[in-house]
Motif scaffolding. Sequence first.
Motif, PDB file in Angstrom:
ATOM      1  N   ARG A 130      41.647 -65.573 123.449  1.00 60.01           N
ATOM      2  CA  ARG A 130      41.921 -64.369 124.254  1.00 60.01           C
ATOM      3  C   ARG A 130      43.327 -63.825 124.018  1.00 60.01           C
ATOM      4  O   ARG A 130      43.537 -62.610 124.069  1.00 60.01           O
ATOM      5  CB  ARG A 130      41.716 -64.675 125.738  1.00 60.01           C
ATOM      6  N   ARG A 131      44.278 -64.686 123.761  1.00 58.66           N
ATOM      7  CA  ARG A 131      45.646 -64.187 123.568  1.00 58.66           C
ATOM      8  C   ARG A 131      45.802 -63.413 122.270  1.00 58.66           C
ATOM      9  O   ARG A 131      46.813 -62.745 122.056  1.00 58.66           O
ATOM     10  CB  ARG A 131      46.627 -65.355 123.628  1.00 58.66           C
ATOM     11  N   GLU A 132      44.802 -63.499 121.375  1.00 58.84           N
ATOM     12  CA  GLU A 132      44.848 -62.710 120.142  1.00 58.84           C
ATOM     13  C   GLU A 132      44.246 -61.315 120.323  1.00 58.84           C
ATOM     14  O   GLU A 132      44.379 -60.466 119.448  1.00 58.84           O
ATOM     15  CB  GLU A 132      44.093 -63.440 119.022  1.00 58.84           C
ATOM     16  N   PHE A 133      43.594 -61.091 121.470  1.00 60.74           N
ATOM     17  CA  PHE A 133      42.982 -59.782 121.705  1.00 60.74           C
ATOM     18  C   PHE A 133      44.048 -58.743 121.996  1.00 60.74           C
ATOM     19  O   PHE A 133      44.972 -58.964 122.782  1.00 60.74           O
ATOM     20  CB  PHE A 133      42.003 -59.838 122.883  1.00 60.74           C
ATOM     21  N   ARG A 134      43.922 -57.601 121.354  1.00 54.30           N
ATOM     22  CA  ARG A 134      44.767 -56.440 121.652  1.00 54.30           C
ATOM     23  C   ARG A 134      44.053 -55.460 122.568  1.00 54.30           C
ATOM     24  O   ARG A 134      44.669 -54.625 123.197  1.00 54.30           O
ATOM     25  CB  ARG A 134      45.199 -55.752 120.349  1.00 54.30           C
ATOM     26  N   GLN A 135      42.731 -55.572 122.617  1.00 51.31           N
ATOM     27  CA  GLN A 135      41.935 -54.807 123.566  1.00 51.31           C
ATOM     28  C   GLN A 135      41.832 -55.619 124.850  1.00 51.31           C
ATOM     29  O   GLN A 135      41.416 -56.773 124.836  1.00 51.31           O
ATOM     30  CB  GLN A 135      40.541 -54.533 123.014  1.00 51.31           C
ATOM     31  N   MET A 136      42.226 -55.041 125.965  1.00 52.67           N
ATOM     32  CA  MET A 136      42.227 -55.744 127.241  1.00 52.67           C
ATOM     33  C   MET A 136      40.992 -55.390 128.075  1.00 52.67           C
ATOM     34  O   MET A 136      40.396 -54.318 127.911  1.00 52.67           O
ATOM     35  CB  MET A 136      43.488 -55.406 128.041  1.00 52.67           C
ATOM     36  N   GLU A 137      40.627 -56.294 128.977  1.00 54.14           N
ATOM     37  CA  GLU A 137      39.554 -56.022 129.922  1.00 54.14           C
ATOM     38  C   GLU A 137      39.996 -54.959 130.931  1.00 54.14           C
ATOM     39  O   GLU A 137      41.184 -54.850 131.254  1.00 54.14           O
ATOM     40  CB  GLU A 137      39.157 -57.299 130.666  1.00 54.14           C
ATOM     41  N   SER A 138      39.043 -54.168 131.391  1.00 53.75           N
ATOM     42  CA  SER A 138      39.268 -53.086 132.365  1.00 53.75           C
ATOM     43  C   SER A 138      40.182 -51.994 131.819  1.00 53.75           C
ATOM     44  O   SER A 138      40.714 -51.192 132.588  1.00 53.75           O
ATOM     45  CB  SER A 138      39.857 -53.640 133.672  1.00 53.75           C
ATOM     46  N   ALA A 139      40.372 -51.982 130.512  1.00 52.81           N
ATOM     47  CA  ALA A 139      41.196 -50.954 129.878  1.00 52.81           C
ATOM     48  C   ALA A 139      40.304 -50.015 129.074  1.00 52.81           C
ATOM     49  O   ALA A 139      39.147 -50.309 128.780  1.00 52.81           O
ATOM     50  CB  ALA A 139      42.249 -51.593 128.970  1.00 52.81           C
ATOM     51  N   ARG A 140      40.864 -48.889 128.716  1.00 51.74           N
ATOM     52  CA  ARG A 140      40.130 -47.912 127.924  1.00 51.74           C
ATOM     53  C   ARG A 140      39.759 -48.497 126.564  1.00 51.74           C
ATOM     54  O   ARG A 140      40.558 -49.173 125.924  1.00 51.74           O
ATOM     55  CB  ARG A 140      40.997 -46.658 127.727  1.00 51.74           C
ATOM     56  N   TYR A 141      38.551 -48.253 126.151  1.00 51.87           N
ATOM     57  CA  TYR A 141      38.073 -48.702 124.849  1.00 51.87           C
ATOM     58  C   TYR A 141      38.903 -48.057 123.746  1.00 51.87           C
ATOM     59  O   TYR A 141      39.103 -46.836 123.725  1.00 51.87           O
ATOM     60  CB  TYR A 141      36.604 -48.318 124.693  1.00 51.87           C
ATOM     61  N   GLN A 142      39.404 -48.874 122.795  1.00 49.67           N
ATOM     62  CA  GLN A 142      40.173 -48.355 121.669  1.00 49.67           C
ATOM     63  C   GLN A 142      39.727 -49.067 120.394  1.00 49.67           C
ATOM     64  O   GLN A 142      39.883 -50.283 120.244  1.00 49.67           O
ATOM     65  CB  GLN A 142      41.672 -48.549 121.886  1.00 49.67           C
ATOM     66  N   THR A 143      39.172 -48.290 119.466  1.00 46.30           N
ATOM     67  CA  THR A 143      38.597 -48.846 118.247  1.00 46.30           C
ATOM     68  C   THR A 143      39.612 -49.633 117.433  1.00 46.30           C
ATOM     69  O   THR A 143      39.329 -50.739 116.958  1.00 46.30           O
ATOM     70  CB  THR A 143      38.004 -47.718 117.388  1.00 46.30           C
ATOM     71  N   SER A 144      40.810 -49.077 117.253  1.00 52.34           N
ATOM     72  CA  SER A 144      41.802 -49.746 116.416  1.00 52.34           C
ATOM     73  C   SER A 144      42.239 -51.077 117.020  1.00 52.34           C
ATOM     74  O   SER A 144      42.475 -52.054 116.291  1.00 52.34           O
ATOM     75  CB  SER A 144      43.019 -48.837 116.206  1.00 52.34           C
ATOM     76  N   LYS A 145      42.338 -51.146 118.340  1.00 50.45           N
ATOM     77  CA  LYS A 145      42.729 -52.405 118.976  1.00 50.45           C
ATOM     78  C   LYS A 145      41.623 -53.456 118.861  1.00 50.45           C
ATOM     79  O   LYS A 145      41.896 -54.643 118.699  1.00 50.45           O
ATOM     80  CB  LYS A 145      43.087 -52.169 120.440  1.00 50.45           C
ATOM     81  N   ILE A 146      40.393 -53.016 118.941  1.00 49.32           N
ATOM     82  CA  ILE A 146      39.284 -53.950 118.791  1.00 49.32           C
ATOM     83  C   ILE A 146      39.240 -54.493 117.368  1.00 49.32           C
ATOM     84  O   ILE A 146      39.062 -55.699 117.145  1.00 49.32           O
ATOM     85  CB  ILE A 146      37.957 -53.268 119.173  1.00 49.32           C
ATOM     86  N   GLN A 147      39.437 -53.614 116.391  1.00 46.72           N
ATOM     87  CA  GLN A 147      39.442 -54.056 114.999  1.00 46.72           C
ATOM     88  C   GLN A 147      40.600 -55.011 114.731  1.00 46.72           C
ATOM     89  O   GLN A 147      40.453 -56.030 114.054  1.00 46.72           O
ATOM     90  CB  GLN A 147      39.523 -52.846 114.061  1.00 46.72           C
ATOM     91  N   ARG A 148      41.758 -54.681 115.282  1.00 44.94           N
ATOM     92  CA  ARG A 148      42.919 -55.544 115.095  1.00 44.94           C
ATOM     93  C   ARG A 148      42.707 -56.903 115.782  1.00 44.94           C
ATOM     94  O   ARG A 148      43.128 -57.943 115.263  1.00 44.94           O
ATOM     95  CB  ARG A 148      44.173 -54.865 115.640  1.00 44.94           C
ATOM     96  N   SER A 149      42.040 -56.914 116.920  1.00 42.97           N
ATOM     97  CA  SER A 149      41.731 -58.171 117.599  1.00 42.97           C
ATOM     98  C   SER A 149      40.892 -59.069 116.715  1.00 42.97           C
ATOM     99  O   SER A 149      41.152 -60.276 116.590  1.00 42.97           O
ATOM    100  CB  SER A 149      41.005 -57.893 118.918  1.00 42.97           C
ATOM    101  N   LYS A 150      39.894 -58.483 116.081  1.00 41.96           N
ATOM    102  CA  LYS A 150      39.035 -59.261 115.194  1.00 41.96           C
ATOM    103  C   LYS A 150      39.827 -59.803 114.015  1.00 41.96           C
ATOM    104  O   LYS A 150      39.655 -60.968 113.591  1.00 41.96           O
ATOM    105  CB  LYS A 150      37.870 -58.395 114.710  1.00 41.96           C
ATOM    106  N   GLU A 151      40.728 -58.984 113.451  1.00 36.82           N
ATOM    107  CA  GLU A 151      41.552 -59.436 112.331  1.00 36.82           C
ATOM    108  C   GLU A 151      42.435 -60.611 112.741  1.00 36.82           C
ATOM    109  O   GLU A 151      42.569 -61.588 112.008  1.00 36.82           O
ATOM    110  CB  GLU A 151      42.419 -58.287 111.818  1.00 36.82           C
ATOM    111  N   ARG A 152      43.049 -60.526 113.912  1.00 31.89           N
ATOM    112  CA  ARG A 152      43.945 -61.586 114.362  1.00 31.89           C
ATOM    113  C   ARG A 152      43.183 -62.891 114.602  1.00 31.89           C
ATOM    114  O   ARG A 152      43.682 -63.979 114.298  1.00 31.89           O
ATOM    115  CB  ARG A 152      44.681 -61.158 115.632  1.00 31.89           C
ATOM    116  N   ILE A 153      41.987 -62.798 115.141  1.00 30.44           N
ATOM    117  CA  ILE A 153      41.187 -63.997 115.367  1.00 30.44           C
ATOM    118  C   ILE A 153      40.767 -64.611 114.033  1.00 30.44           C
ATOM    119  O   ILE A 153      40.766 -65.835 113.855  1.00 30.44           O
ATOM    120  CB  ILE A 153      39.970 -63.667 116.247  1.00 30.44           C
TER     121      ILE A 153
END
Length: 750
Positions: free
Chosen positions: A361-384
């Motif tokens: 979870r600490r690698e996620f850049r997309q947070m819960e209850s936050a606005r959906y952001q494609t780039s943050k989701i993609q970056r989260s996957k890269e970091r994991i």
Amino acid sequence: MSTVVVLIGVLVAPAASAFTVDAIEIRGTGRIEKGTVRNYLPVEVGDELGAAAARRAIHSLYDTGFFRDVRLLRENGTLVVEVVEKPVVTEITFEGLEQLKEEQVRKAFKSFGLEDRKMFSRSALRRATLELERQYNAQGYYAVQVNAETKSAGEDGVRIAFKIQEGEPAKIAQIEIVGNQRFSDELLKDQFSLTDSAAFAFLSGKDQYARQRLMGDLESLRSYYMDRGHLNFQIDSSQVQLSPNRQHVFVTINITEGDKYRVKGLSFTGNTVVPEEELWPLVPMEEGELFSRSQVQKSVEAVSRRIGDEGFAFANVTPVPDVDEEANTVELAFRVSPGRRVTVRRIRIEGNSRTQDRVIRREFRQMESARYQTSKIQRSKERINRLGYFEGVNLETPSVPGSDQAVDLNLSVKERPTGQFSVGVGYSDVEGLLFTSSIKQNNLFGSGQRLSLQADVGGVNQTFNLSLTEPYFTVDGISLGADVYYTQRDTDRLTLFRYSQDRAGLAGRLGFPLSEYWRDSLRLAFEQTDTKSGTLELGSQEEEFLGRQDHILLRNTLTYDSRDSTIFPRDGWKNILRTEVALPGGDTRYFNLGAESHVYFPVFSASTITLGLQVGRLEGYNGQAVPFYERFYLGGARSVRGFETYSLGPEDADGDPVGGVTKLQGNTEFIFPIPGAQTARGIRGAVFADTGWVYGDDESITSDKLRASMGIGFRWFSPMGPLRFDYAWPVVTKPGDELQRFQFTIGTQI
């Protein structure tokens, strides 16, 4: 005495033989429940059963596939159903199955009802045999022979053995392209993974026919034309003919090229959400250029990501072409339909049996209850992915039931072993015989901590190192680490002047994230060295550093890292700016300044071009010189290949290298999969070019002193460590240079 009539024998009897069923009795069942037979039997108590009804009943029971014999008998008013069950498949084995994966074959058999503990069926066996042949044919093995043998296993079982003679795959004798006028056959065939003429194609298997590869090549051909303006390109047909001996394949591809079209205009329609000025830089096309399907697709993906960053997870960007057939132009409008704006309700993680949730979870850049952001989701996957803990990472964004304004993030991972214990023997041209052992755990107790204990014993260096790192000492990503190390060094094997040294140290490390790609780290080390001269006489500048000395070393490292992987990078940058100073309080005073840059370019399907540049400078202060054992040396397997290890740079009166204070080094490598070993990610081939030189205190930095080489190499990340073979041809040399064309290292990194 009861009356017994076999109804099969009276199917053609007069209607007077029909009777009313007073009761039904099932006989002969073993594995199958009698109730199951009753369910399939289209006869009930009270029915009148005649020849036609009996025929239907027998057919219904046969159609279940459960029985190899069915008989209907009449005992007075009782209908007796006698059945003989089919045997059960107790075992399916394969002999000679090499080119196909057994689990995939069994999965296909299952769809025909042929699997362990299922009823045996001759028709299912025939279908399975044909399916096995079909799968081989799809891989180009047309001479395959499949024989299915059955043996009884007890009274009610059967064993099935598939004996396979795979034969040799069919070779491509000819690929003919019909209808091409703008591009030559050779140029178009270069786009194919299959070939009929490439040298050494037998090594890579490119001359072996496979239908899936042909389909991929046809798509590559389509892309080649449509990326060069041929908007109406068509593949009219593709014919594959097999030679009479089933060993050669002739492929004929008929195409219609069509005219070239240029882009007349570009526009956006619909609700773009953001100002168009922000979208135009994402479109890599200009008016007047040839139409390119790949550029259109890149534009669609980039615009979709940008709109997705505004919370529109289901944005739809559709290119709408307006074609002018007479002028051969196309106006392209990107129609934007953003859909609904959503937030991320919840992040779910599954598959991590060892790794703690918080580590992921600490690698996620997309947070819960936050606005959906494609780039943050993609970056989260890269970091994991970059953690190195997982073989597979899959991220899905399903809608929340009952809500059209929220989605969940479902992350599924497949863990890989993160611990390693190795004991090995290696050899390198520098160390000679090398003994190495290590215990490493990159995910200690699933906490994300890294622990390493390593010992290397070679002819030059004997190193012992214990290291522990907590990558998230704070929630903000500040890392904390410690090292304890001891090194013995004896340079008698090397060409530089001889000395021996014992070095022991204790170091602490702190790392600070500055941004998504930038990071800074500090390392404070307390070292003690004990240095002795060798067989050669040292100058006064070297003698002052003999004996026991204490050092307080402070190092700062600024890093930019956007690589897509830390193990096998194919794309991105890694830049390092390093500053180290020997602080007052110790016996030495000097600066060590260094910078290096590496950029990775993906090419083809699994190859990479790497460009690297390193510079360094050593400088004493407070009137003190730089210790001779800290000087720069170049030459050898890890710097400028083709030259003797540590041989490039200033020399003493006896011709032995003494190192320098300024270093220039450049390396270029083309890394590619070894033909025939594409599926083994740890095996690679290399073509490289190196250059570099080390300058002394009084030498001016000029390019005329640089040495250079070119060569080929082999890389294998083996279980006991990295293995490298390099053969280099020095292309820029001077008289007196010590050359070493073949260099290799096993089991350690130099």
